[in-house]
Design a protein around this motif. Structure first.
Motif, short mmCIF file in Angstrom:
data_model
loop_
_atom_site.label_atom_id
_atom_site.label_comp_id
_atom_site.label_asym_id
_atom_site.label_seq_id
_atom_site.Cartn_x
_atom_site.Cartn_y
_atom_site.Cartn_z
N UNK A 8 0.87 -1.21 0.09
CA UNK A 8 0.00 -0.08 -0.04
C UNK A 8 1.02 1.35 -0.07
N UNK A 9 2.13 1.17 0.59
CA UNK A 9 2.77 2.26 0.56
C UNK A 9 4.35 2.20 0.33
N UNK A 10 4.71 1.69 -0.95
CA UNK A 10 5.82 1.32 -1.35
C UNK A 10 6.89 2.46 -1.35
N UNK A 11 6.36 3.90 -1.51
CA UNK A 11 7.58 5.03 -1.31
C UNK A 11 8.22 5.01 0.11
N UNK A 12 7.52 4.63 0.83
CA UNK A 12 8.13 4.66 2.39
C UNK A 12 8.37 3.18 2.76
N UNK A 13 7.94 2.17 2.43
CA UNK A 13 8.19 0.91 2.99
C UNK A 13 8.39 -0.05 1.87
N UNK A 14 8.84 0.29 0.49
CA UNK A 14 8.80 -0.63 -0.26
C UNK A 14 10.15 -1.63 -0.43
N UNK A 15 11.20 -1.09 0.59
CA UNK A 15 12.45 -1.98 0.59
C UNK A 15 12.81 -1.73 2.11
N UNK A 16 13.67 -2.75 2.41
CA UNK A 16 14.34 -2.64 4.06
C UNK A 16 15.07 -1.01 4.10
N UNK A 17 15.76 -0.71 3.07
CA UNK A 17 16.31 0.61 3.30
C UNK A 17 15.39 1.57 3.37
N UNK A 18 14.21 1.64 2.49
CA UNK A 18 13.22 2.69 2.73
C UNK A 18 12.65 2.63 3.95
N UNK A 19 12.33 1.66 4.36
CA UNK A 19 11.54 1.49 5.81
C UNK A 19 12.36 1.99 6.85
N UNK A 20 13.82 1.47 6.91
CA UNK A 20 14.32 1.75 7.93
C UNK A 20 14.68 3.43 8.07
N UNK A 21 14.89 4.01 6.76
CA UNK A 21 14.88 5.50 6.65
C UNK A 21 13.73 6.22 7.32
N UNK A 22 12.49 5.56 6.85
CA UNK A 22 11.21 6.15 7.42
C UNK A 22 11.31 6.26 8.83
N UNK A 23 11.59 5.06 9.32
CA UNK A 23 11.40 4.91 10.80
C UNK A 23 12.54 5.67 11.64
N UNK A 24 13.66 5.91 11.08
CA UNK A 24 14.88 6.78 11.54
C UNK A 24 14.50 7.92 11.63
N UNK A 25 13.63 8.61 10.72
CA UNK A 25 12.95 10.15 10.99
C UNK A 25 11.92 10.06 11.80
N UNK A 26 11.19 9.00 12.01
CA UNK A 26 10.10 8.85 12.95
C UNK A 26 10.79 8.99 14.20
N UNK A 27 12.06 8.70 14.70
CA UNK A 27 12.45 8.81 16.03
C UNK A 27 12.75 10.18 16.31
#
Length: 304
Positions: free
Chosen positions: A170-189
């Motif tokens: 549903x959200x490949x822009x932010x969670x389409x790969x492990x790297x994108x998901x990690x970057x999104x979560x890092x910003x959420x910290x």
């Protein structure tokens, strides 16, 4: 080393040490560091470089000569105990910064030379006790920070994998790969964009609120507070080390610098003992002091 050479070395070290430990010397070196920082800033303006190129080059040579003289004075202050010069990390840092500036590879490489000149500005921490404490605290916190990084990386990996499993379609822009998901979560910290992420997650499933709430609780609150605890503990240790260093310097300042000072103190103590003996002899009746012979003949005089 002959006795005369040792005496001359000791005298030079004592006199130079008085200069390097004076307030005027410290203020002068600190002023040089600030002036070097201003010179570096001026060289970032193309117009100033084009107009005062020769003057800026001459000023750089003056600063380098002044910093070299400072290092030589500090080395001369430790001439009677050279090992003390190399035991001080700040002396090693200053020596490396100034010494590397004379190396051919540094003179030929403008980038390396600029970095070395920038490192001179960092030397200002030597003359600011509070900043020196902070720098020492940062160094002491590195082992604890490494543990924090490992725990944080593990947390990011686990939650990034979970986010990829549930949100990638549903959200490949932010969670389409492990790297994108990690970057999104890092910003959420940092809580940046948390509201948008939660709203996007709620459109997928209401259960995503548990995912974001648990991650923010562990990442933003727990881990960050652990890091703050590590830094505060290291800061306290650095303050204690600084206090011990100041106490040790105070003891060294109170100790005699030369054997001559020690001999003068011994002579003064002997004169005081002779005076006390004389006063005691005068206070006694004549029959009680048949062997009294004055300040040069009493038992205290045997010390001389």
């Amino acid at each position: 080393m002959s006795e005369r050479t040792a005496h001359l070395t000791l005298a030079m070290a004592v006199r130079t040490r008085r200069v390097t430990e004076s307030t005027a010397f410290t203020a002068a070196v600190f002023g040089l560091i600030i002036g070097n920082a201003v010179l570096l800033g001026a060289e970032t303006y193309t117009g100033a470089v084009a107009r005062w190129h020769d003057e800026l080059k001459a000023a750089e040579h003056v600063f380098l000569a002044a910093f070299t003289a400072e290092i030589l004075l500090r080395a001369a202050a430790c001439a009677d105990r050279p090992k003390d010069f190399f035991r001080d990390p700040w002396n090693l840092f200053d020596l490396a910064v100034v010494g590397l500036a004379f190396m051919p590879f540094a003179r030929d490489n403008a980038t390396v030379l600029r970095l070395l000149r920038l490192a001179r500005v960092v030397r200002a921490a030597r003359f600011l006790p509070q900043l020196r404490i902070v720098i020492v605290a940062v160094g002491k916190s590195l082992p604890g920070t490494l543990s924090f990084v490992l725990v944080g990386a593990l947390l990011l990996y686990v939650y990034a994998m979970i986010g990829w499993v549930f949100f990638a379609p549903e959200d490949p822009e932010h969670y389409g790969s492990l790297g994108r998901a990690a970057l999104t979560l890092f910003l959420l910290i940092t809580l940046d964009g948390l509201g948008d992420a939660v709203r996007t997650g709620l459109e997928i499933s209401r259960w995503t609120i548990l995912y974001f709430a648990s991650f923010v609780l562990l990442g933003s609150f727990l881990l960050v507070n652990l890091l703050i605890g590590v830094v505060i503990n290291s800061l306290q240790e650095a303050r204690e080390m600084e206090a011990e260093t100041d106490a040790g310097a105070g003891r060294r300042e109170g100790a005699p610098d030369t054997p001559r000072d020690l001999r003068e103190q011994i002579a003064a103590a002997r004169r005081a003992l002779d005076t006390i003996e004389t006063e005691l002899a005068r206070a006694r009746p004549d029959e009680d002091r048949p062997g009294a012979t004055g300040p040069s003949g009493g038992r205290f005089s045997s010390l001389s």
